[in-house]
Design a protein around this motif. Sequence first.
Motif, PDB file in Angstrom:
ATOM      1  N   GLN A 101     -41.051 -16.129   1.928  1.00 20.03           N
ATOM      2  CA  GLN A 101     -39.531 -15.617   2.292  1.00 20.03           C
ATOM      3  C   GLN A 101     -39.003 -14.791   1.314  1.00 20.03           C
ATOM      4  N   ALA A 102     -39.072 -14.948   0.067  1.00 24.38           N
ATOM      5  CA  ALA A 102     -38.605 -14.072  -0.942  1.00 24.38           C
ATOM      6  C   ALA A 102     -39.040 -12.736  -1.107  1.00 24.38           C
ATOM      7  N   GLN A 103     -40.258 -12.658  -0.917  1.00 23.81           N
ATOM      8  CA  GLN A 103     -41.022 -11.310  -0.821  1.00 23.81           C
ATOM      9  C   GLN A 103     -40.496 -10.441   0.298  1.00 23.81           C
ATOM     10  N   ALA A 104     -40.256 -11.177   1.600  1.00 24.80           N
ATOM     11  CA  ALA A 104     -39.515 -10.424   2.768  1.00 24.80           C
ATOM     12  C   ALA A 104     -38.196 -10.052   2.370  1.00 24.80           C
ATOM     13  N   GLU A 105     -37.373 -10.969   1.842  1.00 24.35           N
ATOM     14  CA  GLU A 105     -36.025 -10.733   1.303  1.00 24.35           C
ATOM     15  C   GLU A 105     -35.986  -9.382   0.503  1.00 24.35           C
ATOM     16  N   ALA A 106     -36.883  -9.251  -0.288  1.00 25.39           N
ATOM     17  CA  ALA A 106     -36.729  -8.368  -1.651  1.00 25.39           C
ATOM     18  C   ALA A 106     -37.162  -6.983  -0.868  1.00 25.39           C
ATOM     19  N   ARG A 107     -38.068  -7.208   0.183  1.00 25.86           N
ATOM     20  CA  ARG A 107     -38.402  -5.838   1.096  1.00 25.86           C
ATOM     21  C   ARG A 107     -36.999  -5.540   1.681  1.00 25.86           C
ATOM     22  N   ASP A 108     -36.435  -6.252   2.382  1.00 26.66           N
ATOM     23  CA  ASP A 108     -35.303  -5.781   3.472  1.00 26.66           C
ATOM     24  C   ASP A 108     -34.252  -5.676   2.229  1.00 26.66           C
ATOM     25  N   ARG A 109     -33.912  -6.211   1.152  1.00 26.61           N
ATOM     26  CA  ARG A 109     -33.020  -5.671   0.239  1.00 26.61           C
ATOM     27  C   ARG A 109     -33.293  -4.499  -0.329  1.00 26.61           C
ATOM     28  N   ARG A 110     -34.475  -4.084  -0.623  1.00 28.61           N
ATOM     29  CA  ARG A 110     -35.093  -2.875  -1.238  1.00 28.61           C
ATOM     30  C   ARG A 110     -34.842  -1.796  -0.148  1.00 28.61           C
ATOM     31  N   ALA A 111     -34.900  -1.806   0.768  1.00 29.89           N
ATOM     32  CA  ALA A 111     -34.700  -0.956   2.104  1.00 29.89           C
ATOM     33  C   ALA A 111     -33.380  -0.590   2.340  1.00 29.89           C
ATOM     34  N   VAL A 112     -32.242  -1.851   2.183  1.00 31.75           N
ATOM     35  CA  VAL A 112     -30.970  -1.464   2.222  1.00 31.75           C
ATOM     36  C   VAL A 112     -30.449  -0.916   0.941  1.00 31.75           C
ATOM     37  N   ALA A 113     -30.948  -1.080  -0.078  1.00 34.58           N
ATOM     38  CA  ALA A 113     -30.408  -0.362  -1.236  1.00 34.58           C
ATOM     39  C   ALA A 113     -30.882   1.127  -1.501  1.00 34.58           C
ATOM     40  N   GLU A 114     -31.961   1.372  -0.805  1.00 39.34           N
ATOM     41  CA  GLU A 114     -32.730   2.810  -1.011  1.00 39.34           C
ATOM     42  C   GLU A 114     -31.906   3.440   0.164  1.00 39.34           C
ATOM     43  N   ALA A 115     -31.208   2.936   1.316  1.00 41.43           N
ATOM     44  CA  ALA A 115     -30.657   3.652   1.997  1.00 41.43           C
ATOM     45  C   ALA A 115     -29.153   3.780   1.717  1.00 41.43           C
ATOM     46  N   LEU A 116     -28.714   2.926   0.869  1.00 45.18           N
ATOM     47  CA  LEU A 116     -27.376   3.113   0.327  1.00 45.18           C
ATOM     48  C   LEU A 116     -27.392   4.256  -0.727  1.00 45.18           C
ATOM     49  N   ALA A 117     -28.453   4.272  -1.608  1.00 45.59           N
ATOM     50  CA  ALA A 117     -28.635   5.306  -2.750  1.00 45.59           C
ATOM     51  C   ALA A 117     -28.832   6.637  -2.085  1.00 45.59           C
ATOM     52  N   ALA A 118     -29.442   6.746  -0.987  1.00 45.84           N
ATOM     53  CA  ALA A 118     -29.683   7.939  -0.159  1.00 45.84           C
ATOM     54  C   ALA A 118     -28.328   8.792   0.045  1.00 45.84           C
ATOM     55  N   ALA A 119     -27.500   7.568   0.662  1.00 49.12           N
ATOM     56  CA  ALA A 119     -26.096   8.093   1.125  1.00 49.12           C
ATOM     57  C   ALA A 119     -25.216   8.292   0.213  1.00 49.12           C
ATOM     58  N   PRO A 146     -25.470  10.273  -3.465  1.00 48.16           N
ATOM     59  CA  PRO A 146     -26.515  10.882  -4.099  1.00 48.16           C
ATOM     60  C   PRO A 146     -26.012  10.765  -5.597  1.00 48.16           C
ATOM     61  N   GLY A 147     -27.176  10.514  -6.309  1.00 50.15           N
ATOM     62  CA  GLY A 147     -26.773  10.195  -8.049  1.00 50.15           C
ATOM     63  C   GLY A 147     -26.622   8.911  -8.440  1.00 50.15           C
ATOM     64  N   ALA A 148     -26.446   7.870  -7.095  1.00 49.90           N
ATOM     65  CA  ALA A 148     -26.294   6.499  -7.356  1.00 49.90           C
ATOM     66  C   ALA A 148     -27.717   5.768  -8.082  1.00 49.90           C
ATOM     67  N   HIS A 149     -27.476   4.933  -8.775  1.00 50.97           N
ATOM     68  CA  HIS A 149     -28.366   4.177  -9.430  1.00 50.97           C
ATOM     69  C   HIS A 149     -28.571   2.839  -8.933  1.00 50.97           C
ATOM     70  N   VAL A 150     -29.646   2.052  -8.915  1.00 56.86           N
ATOM     71  CA  VAL A 150     -29.861   0.943  -8.456  1.00 56.86           C
ATOM     72  C   VAL A 150     -30.321  -0.078  -9.482  1.00 56.86           C
ATOM     73  N   GLU A 151     -29.655  -1.428  -9.557  1.00 55.45           N
ATOM     74  CA  GLU A 151     -29.945  -2.306 -10.326  1.00 55.45           C
ATOM     75  C   GLU A 151     -30.315  -3.584  -9.704  1.00 55.45           C
ATOM     76  N   GLU A 152     -31.867  -3.976 -10.127  1.00 59.09           N
ATOM     77  CA  GLU A 152     -32.179  -5.141  -9.494  1.00 59.09           C
ATOM     78  C   GLU A 152     -31.929  -6.365 -10.266  1.00 59.09           C
ATOM     79  N   ASN A 153     -31.538  -7.470  -9.798  1.00 56.39           N
ATOM     80  CA  ASN A 153     -31.433  -8.870 -10.221  1.00 56.39           C
ATOM     81  C   ASN A 153     -32.100  -9.832  -9.395  1.00 56.39           C
ATOM     82  N   TYR A 154     -32.095 -11.026  -9.722  1.00 61.38           N
ATOM     83  CA  TYR A 154     -32.764 -11.935  -9.004  1.00 61.38           C
ATOM     84  C   TYR A 154     -32.087 -12.349  -7.725  1.00 61.38           C
ATOM     85  N   ARG A 155     -32.518 -12.076  -6.729  1.00 59.38           N
ATOM     86  CA  ARG A 155     -32.223 -11.995  -5.241  1.00 59.38           C
ATOM     87  C   ARG A 155     -30.749 -11.403  -5.111  1.00 59.38           C
TER      88      ARG A 155
END
Length: 200
Positions: free
Chosen positions: A115-133, A135-144
């Motif tokens: 479940q945690a791995q699936a959440e991480a994948r989904d969260r990463r996909a959303v974060a990547e889409a937001l960062a693409a929208a 330009p120049g944004a940076h992503v910070e990963e924290n626990y969940r």
Amino acid sequence: MSTELTTQQQFAAFADEVAAELGTHCRIAPSPEYDHMLSRVIIDDDGRALSLRQHDYSQPTHLKVYAALPDDSQVLTPQIGVTAISARHVAREITRRLYPQHAELTQLTAELTAQAQAEARDRRAVAEALAAALPGAHVEENYRYTRVVWQRPCPPDSHDGPVRPDSVCIGVRPSGEHVNVEVSGHARGIVAMLAAFVEH
């Protein structure tokens, strides 16, 4: 009658007997992290690691047995208390009481990890889409939790003093299904940003 175990040599011999009762391929090993107490690790036929320990020198017949779970396990380590009546008795109690707990919690741990791995994948996909929208944004990963931060410097305003950048901070929740957005900066820039958001 219970077996009193008062030395590491006695304890190791008793752990050997317990291992033999559990299965022909079981073996024992030292337990360095618990060298301040009588303890041994038993590796059983299925590769499960059991930690056999005596916690209280004043009660040498009272033992605890712990079954190892993955290092990142999100559940409590399964354990039982048992009296050292005999090696056969301890092995029987492990088989009867500890192994079922271990199997259940191992399954639960696997489900939570998936479940945690699936959440991480989904969260990463959303974060990547937001960062693409943004330009120049940076992503910070924290626990969940993931933050996407974007800033745009504003031109200095003679009436407002120093430059204050427009900024957007987006928090992506564990599952990636919801986000929190915080916007700050120069009023005109924020108004324009919100107007563009409403248009979409």
